[in-house]
Structures are given as structure tokens and as C-alpha cells.
Design a protein around this motif. Structure first.
Motif, PDB file in Angstrom:
ATOM      1  N   VAL A  62       0.825  -1.214   0.000  1.00 45.73           N
ATOM      2  CA  VAL A  62       0.000   0.000   0.000  1.00 45.73           C
ATOM      3  C   VAL A  62       0.860   1.266   0.000  1.00 45.73           C
ATOM      4  CG1 VAL A  62      -1.966  -1.028   1.223  1.00 45.73           C
ATOM      5  CG2 VAL A  62      -0.122   0.074   2.522  1.00 45.73           C
ATOM      6  N   HIS A  63       0.167   2.372  -0.291  1.00 47.69           N
ATOM      7  CA  HIS A  63       0.794   3.691  -0.179  1.00 47.69           C
ATOM      8  C   HIS A  63       0.609   4.243   1.238  1.00 47.69           C
ATOM      9  CE1 HIS A  63       2.245   7.587  -1.173  1.00 47.69           C
ATOM     10  NE2 HIS A  63       1.076   8.171  -1.160  1.00 47.69           N
ATOM     11  N   HIS A  64      -0.581   4.068   1.782  1.00 45.83           N
ATOM     12  CA  HIS A  64      -0.867   4.519   3.152  1.00 45.83           C
ATOM     13  C   HIS A  64      -0.923   3.314   4.082  1.00 45.83           C
ATOM     14  CE1 HIS A  64      -3.236   7.825   0.877  1.00 45.83           C
ATOM     15  NE2 HIS A  64      -2.027   8.291   1.136  1.00 45.83           N
ATOM     16  N   GLY A  65       0.175   3.087   4.790  1.00 50.78           N
ATOM     17  CA  GLY A  65       0.218   1.979   5.739  1.00 50.78           C
ATOM     18  C   GLY A  65      -0.130   2.453   7.140  1.00 50.78           C
ATOM     19  N   TYR A  96       4.809   1.937   1.508  1.00 54.00           N
ATOM     20  CA  TYR A  96       5.793   2.941   1.057  1.00 54.00           C
ATOM     21  C   TYR A  96       5.049   4.235   0.819  1.00 54.00           C
ATOM     22  CZ  TYR A  96       9.183  -0.792   0.406  1.00 54.00           C
ATOM     23  OH  TYR A  96      10.042  -1.845   0.613  1.00 54.00           O
ATOM     24  N   HIS A  97       5.429   5.276   1.530  1.00 54.52           N
ATOM     25  CA  HIS A  97       4.727   6.554   1.433  1.00 54.52           C
ATOM     26  C   HIS A  97       5.449   7.496   0.469  1.00 54.52           C
ATOM     27  CE1 HIS A  97       3.323  10.493   3.302  1.00 54.52           C
ATOM     28  NE2 HIS A  97       2.296  10.008   2.654  1.00 54.52           N
ATOM     29  N   LEU A  98       6.256   8.412   0.951  1.00 56.52           N
ATOM     30  CA  LEU A  98       6.925   9.371   0.056  1.00 56.52           C
ATOM     31  C   LEU A  98       7.768   8.705  -1.038  1.00 56.52           C
ATOM     32  CD1 LEU A  98       7.973  12.279   2.484  1.00 56.52           C
ATOM     33  CD2 LEU A  98       5.931  12.085   1.043  1.00 56.52           C
ATOM     34  N   THR A 176       0.700  14.518  -5.908  1.00 55.64           N
ATOM     35  CA  THR A 176      -0.487  13.729  -5.561  1.00 55.64           C
ATOM     36  C   THR A 176      -0.799  13.791  -4.070  1.00 55.64           C
ATOM     37  OG1 THR A 176       0.844  11.739  -5.215  1.00 55.64           O
ATOM     38  CG2 THR A 176      -0.031  12.107  -7.443  1.00 55.64           C
ATOM     39  N   GLY A 177      -2.027  13.429  -3.720  1.00 57.79           N
ATOM     40  CA  GLY A 177      -2.410  13.271  -2.315  1.00 57.79           C
ATOM     41  C   GLY A 177      -2.801  14.567  -1.634  1.00 57.79           C
ATOM     42  N   GLY A 178      -2.345  14.733  -0.397  1.00 56.11           N
ATOM     43  CA  GLY A 178      -2.729  15.892   0.407  1.00 56.11           C
ATOM     44  C   GLY A 178      -1.666  16.973   0.370  1.00 56.11           C
ATOM     45  N   GLY A 218      -8.572  14.824  -6.061  1.00 58.96           N
ATOM     46  CA  GLY A 218      -8.861  13.640  -5.243  1.00 58.96           C
ATOM     47  C   GLY A 218      -7.594  12.995  -4.705  1.00 58.96           C
ATOM     48  N   HIS A 219      -7.529  12.853  -3.383  1.00 59.67           N
ATOM     49  CA  HIS A 219      -6.351  12.236  -2.761  1.00 59.67           C
ATOM     50  C   HIS A 219      -6.243  10.771  -3.213  1.00 59.67           C
ATOM     51  CE1 HIS A 219      -3.728  12.069   1.101  1.00 59.67           C
ATOM     52  NE2 HIS A 219      -3.447  11.041   0.337  1.00 59.67           N
ATOM     53  N   HIS A 220      -7.337  10.049  -3.024  1.00 60.68           N
ATOM     54  CA  HIS A 220      -7.357   8.636  -3.440  1.00 60.68           C
ATOM     55  C   HIS A 220      -7.184   8.512  -4.959  1.00 60.68           C
ATOM     56  CE1 HIS A 220      -8.704   4.418  -3.445  1.00 60.68           C
ATOM     57  NE2 HIS A 220      -9.399   4.749  -4.523  1.00 60.68           N
ATOM     58  N   THR A 222      -5.750  10.365  -7.140  1.00 62.25           N
ATOM     59  CA  THR A 222      -4.422  10.686  -7.694  1.00 62.25           C
ATOM     60  C   THR A 222      -3.335   9.722  -7.207  1.00 62.25           C
ATOM     61  OG1 THR A 222      -3.977  12.288  -5.908  1.00 62.25           O
ATOM     62  CG2 THR A 222      -4.911  13.160  -7.967  1.00 62.25           C
ATOM     63  N   GLU A 223      -3.673   8.855  -6.247  1.00 63.61           N
ATOM     64  CA  GLU A 223      -2.624   7.989  -5.683  1.00 63.61           C
ATOM     65  C   GLU A 223      -2.864   6.501  -5.925  1.00 63.61           C
ATOM     66  OE1 GLU A 223      -1.857   9.494  -1.610  1.00 63.61           O
ATOM     67  OE2 GLU A 223      -0.333  10.735  -2.575  1.00 63.61           O
ATOM     68  N   ARG A 224      -3.576   6.190  -6.992  1.00 60.99           N
ATOM     69  CA  ARG A 224      -3.804   4.776  -7.320  1.00 60.99           C
ATOM     70  C   ARG A 224      -2.707   4.200  -8.214  1.00 60.99           C
ATOM     71  NH1 ARG A 224     -10.065   5.499  -8.891  1.00 60.99           N
ATOM     72  NH2 ARG A 224      -9.009   7.090 -10.115  1.00 60.99           N
TER      73      ARG A 224
HETATM   74 ZN   LIG Z   1      -1.535  10.128   0.343  1.00 62.11          ZN
END
Ligand SMILES: [Zn+2]
Length: 251
Positions: A62-65, A96-98, A176-178, A218-220, A222-224
Motif C-alpha cells: 500500500v501507499h498509506h500503511g 511505502y509513502h513518500l 499527488t495526495g494531500g 482527489g487524494h485517493h 491521484t494515488e492509485r
Molecule cells: Zn496520500
């Protein structure tokens, strides 16, 4: 492949040590030793875990763990239920985030640019060694409204458009995201429009008064791209079975 090998392949590609992040990147919850089936998703929410269990995934990427800075440390409520399901089913969680935002070809920013037909010309902040926002150009100059319609078609979600004036769109910055608070960097870069996922009340004023169009896409939404690109890459290069699960989110 062995779980440790999967983690090492992803670490090598994503280089998490290059980023100052708000969560641990890499293996967050350890499951079974061998990984054949990898489920991917934007956020490690309970609905994603349920779908991964039903699909008999060995691991989830995932991107947001989990384990964000400043989050409550206690394992209660939502956090208990999520971790309990992962541990009961011996499923690993990799987050993995950034590093996933910033990967130059398979990251969230890179894949969003491809989807929107933006050609990257450089980083949004030239002082960053690993930029997580970029600047670029669309092929043809468009009106803000037409650009918004193209984004809606590409992402399947209507963006919120904040006009920064009468100008058309050719140069674009995106993150992307916030990342609405990075609008100042887009203004410094002198682009026509800035795209991110979310919006704050103050973003509207910055856009209007500094003369840059702002697009909250969109946060979601743009981060798919990042996790899907990595899942597909692992399938081709490491023989893993991959399935992306899109748990809808209007934000
Ligand atoms: Zn995000």
C-alpha cells in the motif's frame, strides 16, 4: 519469492532511506515466509484487508500503511481489528509513502502525469534531491474547464476547479495526495495550474490572489497509480501474482 527478497527488491527500487517521512517505509507487518500473491491498494483499510484475505493474498502493498508519527500508539479499536486480521491470516503489510510518490517512473506523480498527458520538465522544488512534486507541460494549451473535463475522464472523478484568473493552461505543477499546502512552490515555479488531491479553505485564496489555477483532483484518485505500477512490475520481473483492489474513496 521469499518475503525478505520482496522487501529487498522494493527497498532497492524505492530507496526509502533517501526520504524524511512520517511513517516507517518497507515491511510494516510480517506475515508468511513465501509470497506468491500480492494484493495492492491505496490504503491498508479493513475493507482492503478483507478483499486480500478473500483473494488469498500472501502480502499487501500500500501507499498509506500504519504507524504514522503522532498517531496513538495503543493497539485498540480500528487498529486492533486491522492488525488482528493481518496477523490471524499471516499476511504481510508493506507500506511505502513518500518513496512511492517520488519514484521517477512508477511513482504516484509519474503515473498521474502519464494518465493526464503531462510531459515532465523538472522538479517543483529544485532544491529537493528526491522531488515529490513535478512541473511539466500539456501537449496543447487548454482552458481550465477543458483540462478539468479531461482529468475527470482520466480519473473517473470530478475535480474541484479553483480559477486563478482568465489564463489558459499549458504549464502545470502537480503533487499527488494531500499536498495542497505546496501551492506556494507551484506559484514560485510560475506555472499556469497546480494539481493535487485535496484542498483547504486557504488554498482557494492563494490560487485567486497569486493567479494560479488550483485543481483538487482527489487524494485517493491521484494515488492509485504507484502501487499498481509496482504490482505489475513485480509480476513481470519476479513472477508474482498481482491484483489491485480499488476501495472507493470520494476524498
Ligand atoms: Zn496520500
Amino acid at each position: 519469492m521469499k518475503l525478505q527478497e520482496l522487501v529487498s527488491v522494493l527497498d532497492t527500487e524505492l530507496q526509502p532511506w533517501m526520504f524524511k517521512d512520517y511513517c516507517p517505509n518497507g515491511l510494516q507487518v510480517e506475515g508468511r515466509e513465501n509470497v506468491l500473491r500480492l494484493a495492492t491498494g491505496v490504503t491498508a483499510c479493513e475493507a482492503l484487508i478483507d478483499q486480500a484475505i478473500a483473494w488469498k493474498a500472501d502480502a499487501i502493498l500500500v501507499h498509506h500503511g500504519y504507524f504514522w508519527k503522532n498517531e496513538q500508539a495503543q493497539v485498540t479499536g480500528m487498529k486492533k481489528r486491522r492488525l488482528q486480521k493481518l496477523l490471524t491470516h499471516d499476511i504481510s503489510l508493506l507500506g511505502y509513502h513518500l518513496p512511492l510518490d517520488g519514484h521517477p517512473t512508477m511513482g504516484n506523480n509519474a503515473t498521474l502525469a502519464k494518465l493526464l498527458g503531462i510531459e515532465e520538465t523538472g522538479p517543483m522544488d529544485p532544491s529537493e534531491s528526491r522531488p515529490i512534486g513535478n512541473i511539466g507541460e500539456v501537449a496543447d494549451t487548454v482552458s481550465l474547464e477543458d483540462f478539468g473535463a479531461a482529468i475527470e475522464k482520466a480519473l473517473g472523478r470530478k475535480p474541484l476547479l479553483i480559477s486563478g484568473g482568465d489564463h489558459t493552461v499549458k504549464t502545470v505543477a502537480w503533487c499527488t495526495g494531500g499536498a495542497q499546502s505546496l501551492i506556494g512552490k507551484a506559484i514560485e515555479a510560475g506555472v499556469d495550474a497546480y494539481i493535487s488531491g485535496e484542498i483547504s479553505e486557504s488554498t482557494v485564496h492563494a490560487a485567486r490572489e497569486e493567479g494560479v489555477h488550483y485543481i483538487s483532483a482527489g487524494h485517493h484518485a491521484t494515488e492509485r497509480g504507484g502501487v499498481q505500477a509496482f504490482g505489475a512490475w513485480l509480476a513481470v520481473n519476479h513472477g508474482i501474482e498481482h491484483q489491485f483492489f480499488d476501495i472507493g474513496n470520494p476524498v
